[in-house]
Design a protein around this motif. Sequence first.
Motif, PDB file in Angstrom:
ATOM      1  N   UNK A  60      -6.516  -7.122  -3.686  1.00 54.05           N
ATOM      2  CA  UNK A  60      -6.150  -5.914  -5.119  1.00 54.05           C
ATOM      3  C   UNK A  60      -5.433  -4.482  -3.880  1.00 54.05           C
ATOM      4  N   UNK A  61      -4.700  -4.659  -4.697  1.00 52.64           N
ATOM      5  CA  UNK A  61      -3.995  -3.561  -3.783  1.00 52.64           C
ATOM      6  C   UNK A  61      -4.468  -1.925  -4.242  1.00 52.64           C
ATOM      7  N   UNK A 102       1.045  -1.204   0.133  1.00 47.55           N
ATOM      8  CA  UNK A 102      -0.333   0.219   0.301  1.00 47.55           C
ATOM      9  C   UNK A 102       0.701   1.417  -0.086  1.00 47.55           C
ATOM     10  N   UNK A 103       1.753   1.700   0.781  1.00 48.19           N
ATOM     11  CA  UNK A 103       2.615   2.012   1.048  1.00 48.19           C
ATOM     12  C   UNK A 103       3.447   2.705  -0.904  1.00 48.19           C
ATOM     13  N   UNK A 139     -12.143   3.298   2.556  1.00 48.89           N
ATOM     14  CA  UNK A 139     -11.565   2.119   1.012  1.00 48.89           C
ATOM     15  C   UNK A 139     -11.322   1.185   2.154  1.00 48.89           C
ATOM     16  N   UNK A 140     -11.819  -0.968   1.358  1.00 55.83           N
ATOM     17  CA  UNK A 140     -11.771  -1.725   2.216  1.00 55.83           C
ATOM     18  C   UNK A 140     -11.496  -2.675   1.137  1.00 55.83           C
ATOM     19  N   UNK A 141     -11.758  -4.175   1.724  1.00 58.91           N
ATOM     20  CA  UNK A 141     -11.366  -5.337   1.008  1.00 58.91           C
ATOM     21  C   UNK A 141     -12.522  -5.581   1.936  1.00 58.91           C
ATOM     22  N   UNK A 190      -9.213   6.500   5.532  1.00 62.95           N
ATOM     23  CA  UNK A 190      -8.887   4.908   5.783  1.00 62.95           C
ATOM     24  C   UNK A 190      -9.617   3.843   5.362  1.00 62.95           C
ATOM     25  N   UNK A 191      -8.118   2.963   4.838  1.00 60.58           N
ATOM     26  CA  UNK A 191      -8.305   2.010   4.082  1.00 60.58           C
ATOM     27  C   UNK A 191      -8.117   0.565   4.901  1.00 60.58           C
TER      28      UNK A 191
END
Length: 378
Positions: free
Chosen positions: A358-359, A260-261, A334-336, A310-311
């Motif tokens: 799905x990063x 993600x970073x 945003x979330x899985x 917020x992820x």
Amino acid sequence: MPHVLIVSTVASGGSTGAAVAADAIEALDRGCEVTVASGRGRPGAALRERGVRHIPIGSRADAALHFLLSRVFDAEGRGSVTATRTFIRKAKALRPSVIILHNLHGRYLNLRLVSRWLAAEAARGVEIVWTLHDVWAISGHCAFFPPSGCTRFASPEGCRRCPMKRAYPASFLDRSHANFERKRKLLEPLASHLRLRAVSRLQASWVERSYLKAARVEVCYPRVGREFTPLPEGVPRAGFVLAAAWPWQKYKGLDDLAAIRRALPAGVDFVVVGLTPRQARRLRPLGIVCAGRQTVAADMAWYFRQAGVFVNPTYAESYGLAIREALACGTPVATYDAGACTEGLDGREDFRAVACGDVDGLVREAMALRRRSPSDAE
């Protein structure tokens, strides 16, 4: 005066601690005496001031031994014999009229002894309420089902070859079939005496297909604390991208944080809350701003309010309280699409879900939402 006994892994802190506090406050407001029994921690000062008593269960040494049994032999719920007997003796002396359970796993209770005690209490007319924060009660090993789903728990053969063996409560061995049969033997006779509180409709549907299907099942969504409120209108926020969990493990998306970073644009800060010192040492060199666990709700609310988005890279979730807390603070999410993360949130403009793993999609949706947040960072 009616006496309510609340039994929990923890007495305060986190979502489980918040649920314990909510139950205690509700009972106090009804004029009941309240005792909280826990494997870790003690009730908060506000509850103690209102007369809530506390029974600690076990010791650090007992918890460590139970952890070893669980980690090596997949024996969660088989240790803590002496600690459980001591607790039951104290619990019987209270003669509670209501027993509220929050997680019987957590390396602090012996399931065989607890089930016998609960059966005896039910026989004398005690109401037993069990809040299921995960699926450990109906599975042979895991606390969370894999993203692909699982039907072993609902089959006549029961659990075996658990795909979540390495997830909490992680174990080197796989005794999921023996554990399943043991739980079914101990808990199925209790089912008709239980009022089970599921934390989502999805979880309730699992319970209704399990050996606990004879229980009265109701959906009780975890409450968002009053601390989680938006910033005043017009007040800018820091706008960083936030991720938070406790504890951070593989199924919570720990291994996805570095990706993600890398996927985030340069100049956008990525703050991760809930990391252990060891995890922080590994992730900080990657440019991630690391913070430890926040046990005070107001402190966690500050992070949500300051974040631009917020992820939530989780692969397993019974409900997803952090998602609702972020939204309550006016922060988009945003979330899985895992577990019950999306339950009740369809159609919201400040919420997006992508496939687990799905990063790129997660970051793409997060950045789109962040641009629409009241942030001065972009």
